[in-house]
Design a protein around this motif. Structure first.
Motif, PDB file in Angstrom:
ATOM      1  N   UNK A   1       0.418  -1.414  -0.156  1.00  0.00           N
ATOM      2  CA  UNK A   1       0.242  -0.292   0.481  1.00  0.00           C
ATOM      3  C   UNK A   1       0.946   1.290   0.005  1.00  0.00           C
ATOM      4  N   UNK A   2       1.851   1.305   0.414  1.00  0.00           N
ATOM      5  CA  UNK A   2       2.410   2.475   1.030  1.00  0.00           C
ATOM      6  C   UNK A   2       3.165   2.731  -0.411  1.00  0.00           C
TER       7      UNK A   2
ATOM      8  N   UNK B   1       2.371   7.044  -4.909  1.00  0.00           N
ATOM      9  CA  UNK B   1       1.625   7.584  -7.028  1.00  0.00           C
ATOM     10  C   UNK B   1       2.832   7.882  -7.479  1.00  0.00           C
ATOM     11  N   UNK B   2       4.006   7.468  -7.447  1.00  0.00           N
ATOM     12  CA  UNK B   2       5.774   7.808  -8.274  1.00  0.00           C
ATOM     13  C   UNK B   2       4.681   7.943  -9.001  1.00  0.00           C
TER      14      UNK B   2
ATOM     15  N   UNK C   1       3.944  -3.366 -16.358  1.00  0.00           N
ATOM     16  CA  UNK C   1       5.097  -3.677 -15.883  1.00  0.00           C
ATOM     17  C   UNK C   1       5.656  -2.199 -15.221  1.00  0.00           C
ATOM     18  N   UNK C   2       5.444  -1.681 -15.361  1.00  0.00           N
ATOM     19  CA  UNK C   2       6.834  -0.257 -15.737  1.00  0.00           C
ATOM     20  C   UNK C   2       5.411   0.365 -14.035  1.00  0.00           C
ATOM     21  N   UNK C   3       4.615   0.305 -14.395  1.00  0.00           N
ATOM     22  CA  UNK C   3       3.585   0.401 -13.298  1.00  0.00           C
ATOM     23  C   UNK C   3       4.074  -0.420 -11.698  1.00  0.00           C
ATOM     24  N   UNK C   4       4.333  -1.170 -11.691  1.00  0.00           N
ATOM     25  CA  UNK C   4       4.040  -2.310 -11.121  1.00  0.00           C
ATOM     26  C   UNK C   4       5.606  -2.560 -10.412  1.00  0.00           C
ATOM     27  N   UNK C   5       7.057  -2.836 -11.280  1.00  0.00           N
ATOM     28  CA  UNK C   5       8.432  -2.396 -11.080  1.00  0.00           C
ATOM     29  C   UNK C   5       8.581  -2.463  -9.979  1.00  0.00           C
ATOM     30  N   UNK C   6       8.072  -1.180  -9.652  1.00  0.00           N
ATOM     31  CA  UNK C   6       8.752  -0.018  -7.693  1.00  0.00           C
ATOM     32  C   UNK C   6       8.448  -1.372  -6.681  1.00  0.00           C
ATOM     33  N   UNK C   7       7.521  -1.755  -7.197  1.00  0.00           N
ATOM     34  CA  UNK C   7       6.931  -2.736  -6.026  1.00  0.00           C
ATOM     35  C   UNK C   7       7.266  -4.029  -5.881  1.00  0.00           C
TER      36      UNK C   7
ATOM     37  N   UNK D   1       7.251   6.563 -11.495  1.00  0.00           N
ATOM     38  CA  UNK D   1       7.364   5.599 -12.403  1.00  0.00           C
ATOM     39  C   UNK D   1       5.215   4.591 -12.496  1.00  0.00           C
ATOM     40  N   UNK D   2       5.395   5.204 -11.653  1.00  0.00           N
ATOM     41  CA  UNK D   2       3.700   4.295 -11.519  1.00  0.00           C
ATOM     42  C   UNK D   2       2.659   5.027 -12.090  1.00  0.00           C
ATOM     43  N   UNK D   3       2.885   6.179 -12.421  1.00  0.00           N
ATOM     44  CA  UNK D   3       1.791   7.050 -13.453  1.00  0.00           C
ATOM     45  C   UNK D   3       2.685   6.713 -14.553  1.00  0.00           C
ATOM     46  N   UNK D   4       3.485   6.971 -14.776  1.00  0.00           N
ATOM     47  CA  UNK D   4       4.086   6.591 -16.373  1.00  0.00           C
ATOM     48  C   UNK D   4       3.467   5.078 -16.779  1.00  0.00           C
ATOM     49  N   UNK D   5       3.004   4.311 -15.730  1.00  0.00           N
ATOM     50  CA  UNK D   5       2.837   3.013 -16.220  1.00  0.00           C
ATOM     51  C   UNK D   5       0.961   2.684 -16.232  1.00  0.00           C
ATOM     52  N   UNK D   6       0.917   3.569 -15.703  1.00  0.00           N
ATOM     53  CA  UNK D   6      -0.917   3.946 -15.623  1.00  0.00           C
ATOM     54  C   UNK D   6      -1.232   4.404 -16.873  1.00  0.00           C
TER      55      UNK D   6
END
Length: 189
Positions: free
Chosen positions: A50-51, A56-57, A124-130, A59-64
């Motif tokens: 969740x954190x 909403x970094x 992939x890009x949006x979730x990679x950070x996790x 990378x996540x925004x770019x992935x979305x």
């Protein structure tokens, strides 16, 4: 599902597949399930953290944005192709080329495949950070992305060959194919 209801040749193809030996269908189903599990790994890890997700970094925004763009391209090109074929009374499998030759079909010859790959790249890009330090998560996620890219590239090669066999020599198709270089990646032959 919609095509199976509205396109007789697709309904027949699905009915013919029912005649395939059960073991062969089970192996296919298992492999498809594994591919989807691998492709969804970034999402599953994102849902666990969740954190990082709520932050909403970039990378996540770019992935979305990438996933949304891919989904939009796929939906628009599928709808466009359906409408062009329907308005020209063209049955799937017809040997007369009717298009489409405009809109997303100016990007590449198989924009719905491009959209599909772009969608999964965004996931992939949006979730990679996790994914963190988990080697298994990275391996599964990368295998999923490479797997779907391979499936879409292979499908576009088969479809390109089929279209060339069916439509090659027809002025409208030859002009379109000469103008739109990319098979699945826009503007890249």
């Amino acid at each position: 599902f919609f095509r199976n209801l509205t396109v007789p040749s697709k309904a027949k193809a699905m009915k013919d597949m029912d005649k395939t030996p059960r073991l062969k269908r089970l192996i296919l189903a298992f492999n498809v399930a594994m591919l989807y599990a691998f492709m969804m790994t970034p999402v599953l890890y994102a849902l666990r953290d969740d954190e990082k997700v709520l932050g909403g970094g970039k990378w996540q925004q770019a992935g979305v944005v990438t996933a949304y763009l891919g989904l939009s391209i796929e939906a628009i090109s599928d709808a466009h192709k359906y409408m062009v074929k329907k308005s020209n009374n063209s049955e799937y499998g017809s040997t007369t080329f009717v298009g489409p030759t405009s809109g997303t079909f100016l990007l590449c010859r198989h924009p719905s495949y491009f959209g599909e790959v772009l969608f999964w790249l965004g996931i992939f890009v949006g979730g990679a950070v996790t994914l963190g330090q988990s080697a298994a998560a990275w391996i599964c996620s990368i295998l999923g992305l490479v797997g779907i890219s391979f499936v879409m590239t292979s499908a576009s090669k088969r479809l390109d060959k089929k279209q060339l066999d069916n439509y090659g020599g027809q002025e409208k198709y030859d002009t379109y194919r000469g103008r739109v270089r990319g098979r699945i990646v826009p503007f890249v032959d």
